[in-house]
Enzyme design. Structure first.
Site, PDB file in Angstrom:
ATOM      1  N   GLU A  94     -13.538 -31.533 -31.093  1.00 59.24           N
ATOM      2  CA  GLU A  94     -13.000 -30.456 -30.267  1.00 59.24           C
ATOM      3  C   GLU A  94     -11.961 -29.609 -31.012  1.00 59.24           C
ATOM      4  O   GLU A  94     -11.928 -28.395 -30.873  1.00 59.24           O
ATOM      5  CB  GLU A  94     -12.418 -31.061 -28.974  1.00 59.24           C
ATOM      6  CG  GLU A  94     -11.692 -30.095 -28.054  1.00 59.24           C
ATOM      7  CD  GLU A  94     -12.535 -28.888 -27.611  1.00 59.24           C
ATOM      8  OE1 GLU A  94     -13.781 -28.971 -27.624  1.00 59.24           O
ATOM      9  OE2 GLU A  94     -11.922 -27.847 -27.267  1.00 59.24           O
TER      10      GLU A  94
ATOM     11  N   PRO B 260     -19.093 -35.485 -41.044  1.00 61.51           N
ATOM     12  CA  PRO B 260     -20.245 -36.399 -40.956  1.00 61.51           C
ATOM     13  C   PRO B 260     -20.949 -36.265 -39.613  1.00 61.51           C
ATOM     14  O   PRO B 260     -22.161 -36.396 -39.529  1.00 61.51           O
ATOM     15  CB  PRO B 260     -19.617 -37.801 -41.098  1.00 61.51           C
ATOM     16  CG  PRO B 260     -18.189 -37.609 -41.469  1.00 61.51           C
ATOM     17  CD  PRO B 260     -17.805 -36.198 -41.210  1.00 61.51           C
TER      18      PRO B 260
ATOM     19  N   PRO C  95       3.495  -9.025   1.765  1.00 66.37           N
ATOM     20  CA  PRO C  95       4.260  -9.328   2.979  1.00 66.37           C
ATOM     21  C   PRO C  95       5.701  -9.755   2.719  1.00 66.37           C
ATOM     22  O   PRO C  95       6.452  -9.973   3.669  1.00 66.37           O
ATOM     23  CB  PRO C  95       3.463 -10.478   3.600  1.00 66.37           C
ATOM     24  CG  PRO C  95       2.724 -11.096   2.471  1.00 66.37           C
ATOM     25  CD  PRO C  95       2.477 -10.029   1.457  1.00 66.37           C
TER      26      PRO C  95
ATOM     27  N   ASP D 281      10.098   1.272   1.681  1.00 64.05           N
ATOM     28  CA  ASP D 281      10.207   1.072   3.122  1.00 64.05           C
ATOM     29  C   ASP D 281      11.105  -0.108   3.471  1.00 64.05           C
ATOM     30  O   ASP D 281      11.458  -0.904   2.621  1.00 64.05           O
ATOM     31  CB  ASP D 281       8.813   0.788   3.692  1.00 64.05           C
ATOM     32  CG  ASP D 281       8.005   2.056   3.849  1.00 64.05           C
ATOM     33  OD1 ASP D 281       8.609   3.130   3.756  1.00 64.05           O
ATOM     34  OD2 ASP D 281       6.786   1.949   4.057  1.00 64.05           O
TER      35      ASP D 281
ATOM     36  N   LYS E 258      11.713   2.912   8.176  1.00 60.49           N
ATOM     37  CA  LYS E 258      11.672   3.254   9.596  1.00 60.49           C
ATOM     38  C   LYS E 258      11.663   1.933  10.336  1.00 60.49           C
ATOM     39  O   LYS E 258      10.988   1.004   9.928  1.00 60.49           O
ATOM     40  CB  LYS E 258      10.373   3.968   9.947  1.00 60.49           C
ATOM     41  CG  LYS E 258      10.196   5.295   9.277  1.00 60.49           C
ATOM     42  CD  LYS E 258       8.893   5.904   9.730  1.00 60.49           C
ATOM     43  CE  LYS E 258       8.153   6.493   8.553  1.00 60.49           C
ATOM     44  NZ  LYS E 258       6.772   6.713   8.732  1.00 60.49           N
TER      45      LYS E 258
ATOM     46  N   GLY F 197       5.429  -2.115   2.447  1.00 60.68           N
ATOM     47  CA  GLY F 197       5.173  -3.521   2.771  1.00 60.68           C
ATOM     48  C   GLY F 197       3.684  -3.745   2.978  1.00 60.68           C
ATOM     49  O   GLY F 197       2.965  -2.849   3.428  1.00 60.68           O
ATOM     50  N   GLY F 198       3.216  -4.938   2.649  1.00 64.95           N
ATOM     51  CA  GLY F 198       1.807  -5.288   2.890  1.00 64.95           C
ATOM     52  C   GLY F 198       0.872  -4.426   2.074  1.00 64.95           C
ATOM     53  O   GLY F 198       1.069  -4.221   0.881  1.00 64.95           O
ATOM     54  N   ASP F 199      -0.152  -3.916   2.748  1.00 66.79           N
ATOM     55  CA  ASP F 199      -1.114  -3.021   2.102  1.00 66.79           C
ATOM     56  C   ASP F 199      -0.848  -1.601   2.615  1.00 66.79           C
ATOM     57  O   ASP F 199      -0.621  -1.409   3.814  1.00 66.79           O
ATOM     58  CB  ASP F 199      -2.539  -3.443   2.476  1.00 66.79           C
ATOM     59  CG  ASP F 199      -3.556  -2.524   1.819  1.00 66.79           C
ATOM     60  OD1 ASP F 199      -3.961  -2.828   0.692  1.00 66.79           O
ATOM     61  OD2 ASP F 199      -3.916  -1.494   2.420  1.00 66.79           O
TER      62      ASP F 199
ATOM     63  N   MET G  48       2.945  -5.432  14.878  1.00 62.95           N
ATOM     64  CA  MET G  48       3.924  -4.693  15.698  1.00 62.95           C
ATOM     65  C   MET G  48       3.713  -4.985  17.186  1.00 62.95           C
ATOM     66  O   MET G  48       3.776  -4.092  18.018  1.00 62.95           O
ATOM     67  CB  MET G  48       3.801  -3.177  15.426  1.00 62.95           C
ATOM     68  CG  MET G  48       4.168  -2.830  13.996  1.00 62.95           C
ATOM     69  SD  MET G  48       3.789  -1.144  13.557  1.00 62.95           S
ATOM     70  CE  MET G  48       2.061  -1.247  13.193  1.00 62.95           C
TER      71      MET G  48
HETATM   72  C1  LIG Z   1       4.343  -0.820   9.887  1.00 65.61           C
HETATM   73  S1  LIG Z   1       3.469  -2.322   9.848  1.00 65.61           S
HETATM   74  C2  LIG Z   1       3.151  -2.452   8.148  1.00 65.61           C
HETATM   75  C3  LIG Z   1       2.018  -3.352   7.842  1.00 65.61           C
HETATM   76  C4  LIG Z   1       1.776  -3.467   6.370  1.00 65.61           C
HETATM   77  N1  LIG Z   1       1.295  -2.241   5.817  1.00 65.61           N
HETATM   78  C5  LIG Z   1       0.810  -4.605   6.024  1.00 65.61           C
HETATM   79  O1  LIG Z   1      -0.274  -4.331   5.513  1.00 65.61           O
HETATM   80  O2  LIG Z   1       1.159  -5.760   6.253  1.00 65.61           O
HETATM   81  C6  LIG Z   1       4.766  -3.485  10.108  1.00 65.61           C
HETATM   82  C7  LIG Z   1       4.273  -4.737  10.790  1.00 65.61           C
HETATM   83  O3  LIG Z   1       3.607  -5.567   9.864  1.00 65.61           O
HETATM   84  C8  LIG Z   1       3.785  -6.919  10.222  1.00 65.61           C
HETATM   85  N2  LIG Z   1       4.465  -7.595   9.096  1.00 65.61           N
HETATM   86  C9  LIG Z   1       4.823  -7.059   7.945  1.00 65.61           C
HETATM   87  N3  LIG Z   1       5.353  -7.991   7.128  1.00 65.61           N
HETATM   88  C10 LIG Z   1       5.333  -9.147   7.806  1.00 65.61           C
HETATM   89  C11 LIG Z   1       5.745 -10.475   7.515  1.00 65.61           C
HETATM   90  N4  LIG Z   1       6.289 -10.803   6.340  1.00 65.61           N
HETATM   91  N5  LIG Z   1       5.572 -11.426   8.453  1.00 65.61           N
HETATM   92  C12 LIG Z   1       4.998 -11.113   9.642  1.00 65.61           C
HETATM   93  N6  LIG Z   1       4.607  -9.886   9.973  1.00 65.61           N
HETATM   94  C13 LIG Z   1       4.760  -8.908   9.077  1.00 65.61           C
HETATM   95  C14 LIG Z   1       4.641  -6.923  11.463  1.00 65.61           C
HETATM   96  O4  LIG Z   1       3.782  -6.932  12.585  1.00 65.61           O
HETATM   97  C15 LIG Z   1       5.369  -5.615  11.346  1.00 65.61           C
HETATM   98  O5  LIG Z   1       5.824  -5.175  12.586  1.00 65.61           O
END
Ligand SMILES: C[S@@+](CC[C@H](N)C(=O)[O-])C[C@H]1O[C@@H](n2cnc3c(N)ncnc32)[C@H](O)[C@@H]1O
Length: 467
Positions: free
Chosen positions: A22, A43, A227, A250, A272, A303-305, A385
């Site tokens: 190896e 060998p 998240p 945000d 917001k 936040g998130g996507d 939300m």
């Molecule tokens: C304006 S939306 C944005 C969502 C975001 N673009 C996403 O894809 O997750 C905000 C909401 O996302 C949810 N959220 C975002 N981060 C979170 C977390 N760490 N834990 C639980 N809920 C979350 C909640 O419902 C919150 O009120």
């Protein structure tokens, strides 16, 4: 410096590996990538080496090593794992004046093989001078994570335009400015994003216009930050955040993520919260555009996507209308992050064949939702939300036929250190919110998968409502 770093050209060059196991195979894989003509002396050969030898892709001499094997090789590797044989190989190579590497024996080697990060044609070698191989491999992992996977493609792409650029911009200083703008700009971003067609189109426009030497063009990346847990940022998000001149972010983007922003970059908060919009969406759109039009690399961090209840679509449309270069980087949306930490599989062969993401709040208050279809069985609902309207949401679902005993879970601050999951029945949603004082961002999961939630993170188990 204990070792002088250099890269050998080994294409079609004869190289010797002594050893058939190896250790030898590992060296061979690298050498074949470099196009070397490898001879293996041992060998016995392991299965991998045997197959290569039988296919004629390496030369194999199936016997013990003799000093004459080093012949006129360019490099010699001793990888037998037997000290006596390795020492003889090193001795023969030294006597013939050939560079030799003995695996795990820096004292016998005249060169070391570094840990390698490869994005062909870009290659990065890391050496600790043989003092700490594990540290070298940790460094390699860290660099691997930082470098875009298509970095090599970017190098090839720029190379394909090198002579055209030289022809159009004969002055070396102007060319330097051009290339530094290229690597920081939207053309390189398009190559790294895998969009070669668009990159080529833009590059042709760039090299054929004065734009090449005019002030830099700004760009925007609308980036999902996930998240909350910074480890859930994508590699591309991280790279863009680190290169941004300005980050417009945000409320849900936490300080741990902002720590990745360059110190000299500007940070603009445009958060917001419910009922408190420090800036309107129109103002935010105009701000992003103005920053890009001033020639800056803007990251719009959400936040998130960005495309899941994030108004990313509106921002994208606004910027595109103004001809601003925009890319969108997806993020882990709250539903996925929260489901993962709570141990709730959003689909499950026995429970749910569909997932629906809905918002509990519309632009004018209650959203216009098709409650009858949301109340259907064998699916999972994830409500964003929805905390403030938990009672109303439960009433709507039950009113449209959902069993009041349907399991529900609320995940608050999912993926963050203060994450909590509480579980109960859909009929109890409002009291769950009240009793557990849910205040942070939270998603509500409704459907039989919610009963699988790992609610171990509840501080006061006595308050959990039995399902
Ligand atoms: C304006 S939306 C944005 C969502 C975001 N673009 C996403 O894809 O997750 C905000 C909401 O996302 C949810 N959220 C975002 N981060 C979170 C977390 N760490 N834990 C639980 N809920 C979350 C909640 O419902 C919150 O009120």
């Amino acid at each position: 410096m204990q070792h002088f770093p250099a890269f050998f050209t080994l294409n079609d060059q004869p190289v010797l590996i002594v050893g058939g196991g190896e250790l030898a195979a590992r060296k061979l894989r690298l050498l074949r990538k470099a196009g070397a003509l490898v001879t293996v002396v041992a060998p016995r050969l392991n299965a991998e080496l045997t197959e290569l030898a039988d296919d004629g892709r390496i030369a194999a001499i199936r016997r013990g090593f003799v000093a004459g094997d080093v012949g006129r090789k360019r490099l010699v590797f001793a990888a037998t794992g037997r000290a006596d044989v390795d020492e003889r190989v090193a001795e023969a190579a030294h006597a013939a004046g050939l560079p030799v590497n003995v695996v795990d024996r820096a004292d016998l080697s005249s060169f070391v093989v570094p840990a390698i990060v490869e994005r062909d044609p870009v290659v990065i070698g890391i050496s600790t001078g043989g003092t700490a191989p594990l540290l070298a491999s940790r460094l390699r992992e860290a660099i691997e994570r930082l470098l875009p996977s298509r970095l090599g493609r970017l190098a090839d792409f720029s190379d394909s335009f090198r002579s055209a650029v030289r022809g159009i911009l004969p002055d070396a200083g102007t060319r330097l400015r051009f290339w530094s703008r290229f690597f920081d700009g939207p053309v390189a971003a398009a190559v790294l994003a895998g969009d070669d067609g668009r990159a080529r189109e833009r590059m042709l426009t760039l090299v054929n216009s004065r734009a090449a030497v005019e002030p830099p063009q700004g760009s925007v990346a609308i980036v999902g930050a996930g998240p909350g847990d910074p480890d859930l940022l994508t590699l591309r998000a991280l790279r863009l955040i680190q290169r941004a001149d300005v980050v417009i972010y945000d409320k849900l983007v936490g300080p741990e993520i902002l720590d990745y922003v360059r110190r000299d970059a500007e940070r603009i908060y445009v958060g917001k919260s419910r009922g408190n919009h420090s800036r309107s969406q129109d103002e935010i759109n105009a701000l992003i555009a103005a920053q890009a039009q001033a020639g800056r690399r803007v990251v719009r961090l959400k936040g998130g996507d960005p495309f899941i209840f994030g108004r990313g679509g509106e921002e994208l449309g606004y910027l595109r209308q103004r001809g601003i270069a925009v890319e969108v980087v997806p993020g882990v949306t709250a539903a996925l992050g929260c489901a993962a930490v709570a141990g709730v599989p959003l689909t499950h062969r026995e429970h749910a064949q569909a997932v629906t993401l809905v918002t509990g709040e519309g632009s004018e208050g209650e959203p216009d939702l098709d409650w009858a279809s949301l109340a259907r069985l064998r699916q999972t609902l994830v409500i964003y939300m929805g905390v403030a309207a938990a009672g109303r949401i439960a009433a709507r679902l039950i009113g449209h036929g959902l069993d009041p005993a349907t399991p529900a879970a609320i995940v608050e601050n999912g993926t963050l250190p203060n994450e909590r999951t509480v579980t109960g029945r859909v009929a109890d949603l409002e009291s769950l919110v009240r009793e557990h004082e849910i205040q942070g961002p939270a998603v509500i999961v409704v459907g039989s998968v919610a009963a699988l939630a790992d609610a171990a993170s509840i501080d006061e188990p006595a308050l959990a409502v039995a399902v």
